[in-house]
Design an enzyme around this catalytic site. Structure first.
Site, PDB file in Angstrom:
ATOM      1  N   LYS A 209      33.647  27.762  25.484  1.00  0.00           N
ATOM      2  CA  LYS A 209      34.726  26.994  24.848  1.00  0.00           C
ATOM      3  C   LYS A 209      35.239  27.804  23.669  1.00  0.00           C
ATOM      4  O   LYS A 209      34.499  28.071  22.717  1.00  0.00           O
ATOM      5  CB  LYS A 209      34.241  25.626  24.384  1.00  0.00           C
ATOM      6  CG  LYS A 209      35.360  24.778  23.785  1.00  0.00           C
ATOM      7  CD  LYS A 209      34.839  23.411  23.357  1.00  0.00           C
ATOM      8  CE  LYS A 209      35.959  22.570  22.758  1.00  0.00           C
ATOM      9  NZ  LYS A 209      35.464  21.249  22.315  1.00  0.00           N
ATOM     10  N   LYS A 263      36.908  26.583  28.823  1.00  0.00           N
ATOM     11  CA  LYS A 263      37.970  25.832  28.156  1.00  0.00           C
ATOM     12  C   LYS A 263      38.510  26.667  27.003  1.00  0.00           C
ATOM     13  O   LYS A 263      37.714  27.170  26.210  1.00  0.00           O
ATOM     14  CB  LYS A 263      37.428  24.505  27.629  1.00  0.00           C
ATOM     15  CG  LYS A 263      38.481  23.611  26.999  1.00  0.00           C
ATOM     16  CD  LYS A 263      37.864  22.306  26.508  1.00  0.00           C
ATOM     17  CE  LYS A 263      38.952  21.416  25.881  1.00  0.00           C
ATOM     18  NZ  LYS A 263      38.385  20.149  25.359  1.00  0.00           N
TER      19      LYS A 263
END
Length: 340
Positions: A209, A263
């Site tokens: 992330k 992400k």
């Protein structure tokens, strides 16, 4: 000017007579040789739950996305079932009055997420539910963990995140999604779940992330927009790095993650591809709020064909190697696939 026959001879000589366009000239030939195919089974639909009843609340920075009451979340689960979408990811909109420095509302067994999970699983048990494990929807400072001065305390944060994971799993959540990027949190959450007899609860780790500019509309949707003190670069990944994502994913897998996630998605297709190839385990991509809103804004201004851009973007994730995609487009994609 050269005759057409001369040009044809030169082309055939250069290509050995191979004409790749022959496979593109009809719809049926394109479908016949298509390498990447998107299925409704590839979709996870993120939704936002809010307190109270009444009409859905628009998220202004995410056209077509709404904050839903618990009852409307049940309706969304039924829609997912009817469309064939396997999983809904659930995120809470938390009022300022329910936020504090430690995000204690995250540990409330009767909080919005837990209430919605119970209602959705009671009504539509066949649809899976993924719950985010991080404190940013609950903290007054907007960070994913416990703030000590100007720093996030990794180990104290992990202790709280384990408790958050437990209340969500006990409410009926099927997949725990740690998005906080604290070191060692997957191992501790797995241990806590197993210790509570919740061995069948899955973990989809946000393994890579990145500290990204693409999260802004999401923060508006969960009520943390504008309250972040500092930034998240001390724990979310530096977007200049790729090899580091391999190390993060390797650790999370060793700690017990069942699935991993990247992400944001579209700016990081290289990372999706590398992780999927390196570890050969279910690898997911999150098409973030910023990615969604860019497509919607351009389509709303008539600059692009929104439907085509939507399908092209989802196909790109699959072509890169993603097993599935978390996307706010999920119900629209599912209906598009049903239409053929």
């Amino acid at each position: 000017m050269a005759k057409r026959s001369d040009i044809s001879e030169k082309i055939d000589s250069a290509t050995g007579g191979l004409r790749l366009r022959r496979l593109r000239q009809n719809d049926w030939t394109r479908r016949l040789v298509r390498e990447t195919k998107v299925s409704v089974d590839d979709l996870i639909w993120p939704i936002f739950v809010r307190d109270g009843d009444g009409e859905d609340q628009k998220v202004d920075s995410m056209p077509g996305v709404f904050r839903l009451s618990v009852a409307r979340c049940v309706d969304a689960a039924k829609e997912a079932r009817d469309l064939g979408i396997p999983v809904i990811a659930l995120f809470p909109y938390t009022e300022q009055a329910q936020r504090d420095e430690r995000g204690t509302e995250a540990l409330n067994e009767g909080n919005l997420v837990c209430t919605a999970v119970r209602a959705m699983k009671a009504a539509v048990p066949e649809v899976g539910i993924l719950c985010d494990v991080a404190l940013d929807p609950y903290t007054s400072h907007g960070h994913d963990g416990i703030l000590r001065g100007d720093c996030i305390d990794n180990d104290e944060s992990v202790e709280v995140l384990c408790q958050q994971a437990l209340v969500q799993a006990q409410a009926g959540c099927d997949i725990i999604g740690p998005s906080d990027m604290m070191d060692g949190r997957v191992a501790c959450i797995r241990s806590a779940l197993d210790g509570a007899g919740l061995r069948d609860t899955l973990i989809m780790s946000y393994a890579a992330k990145y500290a990204s500019a693409f999260y802004g509309p999401f923060r508006d949707a969960v009520g943390s927009g504008g309250m972040l003190k500092g930034d998240k670069r001390t724990y979310q990944m530096d977007y200049h790095n790729g090899d580091e994502a391999i190390r993060e994913a390797e650790l999370d897998i060793a700690e017990g993650a069942d699935m991993i996630m990247v992400k944001p998605g579209m700016p990081y297709l290289d990372i999706v591809s590398r992780l999927a190839r390196e570890f050969e385990m279910p690898t997911f991509a999150y098409q973030t709020s910023g990615e969604y809103s860019m497509i919607m804004a351009a389509a709303g201004n008539g600059w692009i064909d929104g439907e085509r851009a939507m399908m092209e973007s989802i196909t790109g994730f699959k072509r890169a190697g993603a097993a599935g995609v978390l996307s706010y487009f999920s119900p629209r994609v599912a209906r598009k696939l049903r239409e053929g």
